[in-house]
Design an enzyme around this catalytic site. Sequence first.
Site, PDB file in Angstrom:
ATOM      1  N   TYR A   1     -10.340 -10.097  -7.101  1.00  0.00           N
ATOM      2  CA  TYR A   1      -9.420 -10.201  -8.232  1.00  0.00           C
ATOM      3  C   TYR A   1      -9.751 -11.379  -9.147  1.00  0.00           C
ATOM      4  O   TYR A   1      -9.337 -11.404 -10.305  1.00  0.00           O
ATOM      5  CB  TYR A   1      -7.979 -10.316  -7.739  1.00  0.00           C
TER       6      TYR A   1
ATOM      7  N   ARG B   1      -1.026  -1.819  -7.063  1.00  0.00           N
ATOM      8  CA  ARG B   1      -1.316  -2.924  -6.133  1.00  0.00           C
ATOM      9  C   ARG B   1      -2.293  -3.905  -6.780  1.00  0.00           C
ATOM     10  O   ARG B   1      -2.107  -5.128  -6.710  1.00  0.00           O
ATOM     11  CB  ARG B   1      -1.883  -2.352  -4.841  1.00  0.00           C
TER      12      ARG B   1
ATOM     13  N   HIS C   1      -2.622   2.643  -5.865  1.00  0.00           N
ATOM     14  CA  HIS C   1      -3.415   1.445  -5.609  1.00  0.00           C
ATOM     15  C   HIS C   1      -3.672   0.651  -6.889  1.00  0.00           C
ATOM     16  O   HIS C   1      -3.889  -0.561  -6.840  1.00  0.00           O
ATOM     17  CB  HIS C   1      -4.742   1.824  -4.945  1.00  0.00           C
TER      18      HIS C   1
ATOM     19  N   ARG D   1       0.832  -1.196   0.000  1.00  0.00           N
ATOM     20  CA  ARG D   1       0.000   0.000   0.000  1.00  0.00           C
ATOM     21  C   ARG D   1       0.873   1.253   0.000  1.00  0.00           C
ATOM     22  O   ARG D   1       2.060   1.210   0.351  1.00  0.00           O
ATOM     23  CB  ARG D   1      -0.912   0.014   1.222  1.00  0.00           C
TER      24      ARG D   1
ATOM     25  N   HIS E   1      -4.304  -8.821   3.397  1.00  0.00           N
ATOM     26  CA  HIS E   1      -5.752  -8.735   3.603  1.00  0.00           C
ATOM     27  C   HIS E   1      -6.142  -9.496   4.867  1.00  0.00           C
ATOM     28  O   HIS E   1      -5.581 -10.555   5.172  1.00  0.00           O
ATOM     29  CB  HIS E   1      -6.506  -9.337   2.414  1.00  0.00           C
TER      30      HIS E   1
ATOM     31  N   LYS F   1      -1.677  -2.461   7.932  1.00  0.00           N
ATOM     32  CA  LYS F   1      -2.754  -1.879   8.723  1.00  0.00           C
ATOM     33  C   LYS F   1      -2.752  -2.460  10.131  1.00  0.00           C
ATOM     34  O   LYS F   1      -2.488  -3.645  10.333  1.00  0.00           O
ATOM     35  CB  LYS F   1      -4.110  -2.150   8.054  1.00  0.00           C
TER      36      LYS F   1
END
Length: 294
Positions: free
Chosen positions: A275, A243, A240, A146, A266, A170
């Site tokens: 995806y 990514r 992004h 990210r 994730h 995150k």
Amino acid sequence: MIIAQFLTYLQHEKRYSPHTIQSYKTDLLQFSEYMQQTFELPLTEVGYVHVRNFMVTLLEEHVSENSVGRKLSTLRSFYKHLSREGLIPVNPMTLVKAPKVPKRLPVFVDDQKLDVLLDSGEFFDDTFPSVRDKLVIETLFGTGMRLAELLSLKESDIDFYGATVRVLGKRNKERIIPIGKVLGDQLKAYIDLKTLQNFNNKTGVLIVTDKGAPAYTKLIYRIVTSYLTNVSTQDKKSPHVLRHSYATSLLNRGADLNAIKELLGHASLAATQVYTHNSVERLKSIYKQAHPKA
């Protein structure tokens, strides 16, 4: 101020990234201003009807369903926190439903276009800014990290011997991402060139400005947008997108979905499964072009 207290809670207890906290702050200040101007109400006296009016006003102003949904998500977190702290008698978000958002496939850039950009020798030179710009794109596409993760990446996070980078994602969740030889060599060359610039970079941050200060969000956006414009006509050209391109390339080449989930950081497989739609669309396109009965 209750907004400031909530943001402090997000920073220290939830450990959200500065970028996420800024988004929450922007949404809450906008909502607070709307409540003051329209109803002359403090945030602790807001009801369901007021939130509903706010949502309708945004949609009438042609704010996208995605953006409205994000703002409502911010308000849900905010009022859930106020309710838990006993600062409001009733949570006004309990009955609020977000507008339906049409499903959109992740936007990505074809491998061939990125090959032209990165390998043709046409778009980059040997100056420090150019070497840095190329590394930014190579790293985003070569690791799928990210934007916030790239900005916080330090030289010490790179394991050249093990060919990996350590990324803090995150909520301070750490993960290890493998890197290829090409990216590894470019990282070494960039760090050597950066050392020759004699920057006073005490932070150890990998990506820096032309003057050696830690890179910032707008700089990375500007780099990615300007270079992708050379090879792509699509409207969306953001970090992004690279990514998404990383994940799509892995999936198209047979990578396991669970492995892609771990590489992207994730929290759940559901976030990664989006995806697969791109992969199916690609197979449909190949079928239509190649099969005589298509």
